[in-house]
Design an enzyme around this catalytic site. Structure first.
Site, PDB file in Angstrom:
ATOM      1  N   GLU A   1      -3.241   7.480  -4.148  1.00 61.11           N
ATOM      2  CA  GLU A   1      -3.120   6.182  -3.483  1.00 61.11           C
ATOM      3  C   GLU A   1      -2.924   5.069  -4.504  1.00 61.11           C
ATOM      4  O   GLU A   1      -3.570   5.062  -5.548  1.00 61.11           O
ATOM      5  CB  GLU A   1      -4.417   5.948  -2.705  1.00 61.11           C
ATOM      6  CG  GLU A   1      -4.363   4.820  -1.717  1.00 61.11           C
ATOM      7  CD  GLU A   1      -5.699   4.699  -0.979  1.00 61.11           C
ATOM      8  OE1 GLU A   1      -5.851   5.336   0.076  1.00 61.11           O
ATOM      9  OE2 GLU A   1      -6.586   3.983  -1.478  1.00 61.11           O
TER      10      GLU A   1
ATOM     11  N   TYR B  69       0.852  -1.187   0.000  1.00 60.08           N
ATOM     12  CA  TYR B  69       0.000   0.000   0.000  1.00 60.08           C
ATOM     13  C   TYR B  69       0.886   1.235   0.000  1.00 60.08           C
ATOM     14  O   TYR B  69       1.851   1.313   0.764  1.00 60.08           O
ATOM     15  CB  TYR B  69      -0.898   0.016   1.248  1.00 60.08           C
ATOM     16  CG  TYR B  69      -1.637   1.318   1.413  1.00 60.08           C
ATOM     17  CD1 TYR B  69      -2.905   1.484   0.869  1.00 60.08           C
ATOM     18  CD2 TYR B  69      -1.048   2.408   2.067  1.00 60.08           C
ATOM     19  CE1 TYR B  69      -3.573   2.697   0.987  1.00 60.08           C
ATOM     20  CE2 TYR B  69      -1.718   3.622   2.184  1.00 60.08           C
ATOM     21  CZ  TYR B  69      -2.972   3.746   1.634  1.00 60.08           C
ATOM     22  OH  TYR B  69      -3.627   4.955   1.739  1.00 60.08           O
TER      23      TYR B  69
END
Ligand code: GDP
Ligand code: MN
Length: 376
Positions: free
Chosen positions: A189, A101
């Site tokens: 993101e 992530y």
């Protein structure tokens, strides 16, 4: 403002961040054509402006052409958190060893952009954040220095030990930070960022949000806007000189001034009610503005009472009252209206309002309590 995954990845790609080959499709036939072009396997992914698509069944891996068509038929038209899927992304299926992530956002505590990174990327990241917050590393980025090569490598070493990966990751972090600044983003993101079987880092998903207040100087980004019904109303209101934000309560608020509008909502909440919206009509007494504002309020079927809260400063209450009377006489409104008028020339204003036969209130608190009692 939010954009779709495929749009975020187009931006990534422009900054030479590796992404999957992919095609946006609006029908099952287009999905089949795209599958033939990309080669099997493919992943068919719902394009909606909300997260958690994977968990909602909006991401499907297809190993055959029939499976791709089947996935398209299942996902197109699907409802994900109130959003209907109108398009899907067909992406080259990728084999990977691990999911990471990476996210950039603004952190108000450190007054800087921070990079968040985790070795436990994928669809469970929310659970990781809740149950094991230490697994998400956070690095503030000094706004004066930016993402220096040193910082980029430091973050990369926190995730990887292999030098080739550290190099790839450091390069990626610098590019992501540049995207964040260049586009006035509020969120960038990648989840998951995967490590492929060939040892390459690849952005499998992409998400970007932008600062609405910067859109005036982000023409290209602004052109990607796909407003929801509520947002269309908000944009429409802006063009009429009103600031409107829809909420989910039952008391429609019409207020002059943003600060007073916030205070009005607070007060309604304090006394146990719930505001249906934030609406700042500014300082004008123009009846047309009141009519526009009323129409906007009443387009929300949850509104059971309208509370008008005016504090006259430079704006004079008698002017506003005349505007209100003109507007309200022209409209057929079958729900109660409560008006609180205070400040410059309020006496004259209240005198003018008398012909509307509205409930009498003296203070802002009175008005809020009255509106709440008329709701039930
Ligand atoms: P999200 O649920 O909206 O975040 O959608 P993602 O695009 O992140 O996809 C959800 C999950 O599907 C990912 O975390 C991956 O585990 C998986 N996934 C997505 N694309 C691929 C792919 O090309 N190959 C494989 N094997 N899995 C994929
Ligand atoms: Mn994802």
């Amino acid at each position: 403002m939010k954009i779709h995954e495929y749009q975020s990845k187009e931006i990534f790609s422009r900054y030479s961040i590796p992404v999957t080959r992919e095609v946006v499709c609006y029908s099952a036939d287009e999905v089949c054509a795209a599958t033939k072009k990309l080669g099997l396997p493919v992943v068919v992914k719902a394009q909606v402006l909300t997260g958690g698509r994977g968990k909602a069944g909006g991401v499907k891996l297809a190993r055959t052409l029939d499976a791709a068509r089947e996935a398209a038929n299942q996902i197109l038209g699907m409802d994900i958190k109130g959003y209907t899927v109108e398009k899907v992304l067909v992406a080259q299926g990728v084999k990977f060893n691990s999911e990471f992530y990476v996210g950039l956002t603004i952190d108000r505590n450190t007054k800087s952009v921070i990079l968040m990174a985790s070795r436990e990327g994928g669809v469970e990241i929310e659970e990781v954040a809740k149950d094991n917050p230490d697994a998400i590393l956070k690095f503030p980025i000094d706004p004066d220095l930016g993402m220096t090569p040193f910082l980029a490598r430091k973050i990369a070493f926190a995730l990887f030990s292999d030098f080739s990966l550290v190099k790839q990751a450091a390069d990626l972090f610098q590019k992501l930070y540049k995207i964040f600044l260049d586009t006035d983003a509020s969120l960038v993101e990648i989840n998951p960022l995967v490590l492929t079987e060939e040892g390459k880092l690849l952005a499998l998903d992409g998400k970007m949000n932008f600062d609405d207040n910067a859109l005036f100087r982000q023409k290209e980004i602004n052109a990607l806007l796909e407003p929801t019904e509520d947002e269309i109303k908000e944009i429409d209101a802006k063009e009429k000189g009103l600031t409107y934000i829809r909420l989910d309560g039952s008391i429609g608020c019409m207020v002059n001034g943003a600060g007073l509008a916030m205070a009005t909502m607070d007060l309604i909440k304090l006394f146990g009610g719930s505001p249906a919206n934030f609406l700042d009509i500014g300082g004008s007494s123009n009846p047309q503005k009141v009519i526009d504002a009323m129409n906007l309020l009443l387009s929300d079927k949850n509104v059971k009472v309208v509370m008008i809260n005016i504090f006259g400063g430079i704006t004079r209450c008698d002017d506003v009252a005349r505007g209100l009377v003109t507007a309200l006489k022209q409209m057929k409104i079958d729900i109660p209206i409560v008006v609180r008028l205070a400040g410059t020339n309020s006496k004259e204003g209240l005198e003018i309002l008398k012909e509307l036969n509205l409930p009498e209130v003296n203070t802002m608190s009175d008005a809020a309590k009255m509106a709440i009692s008329l709701c039930s």
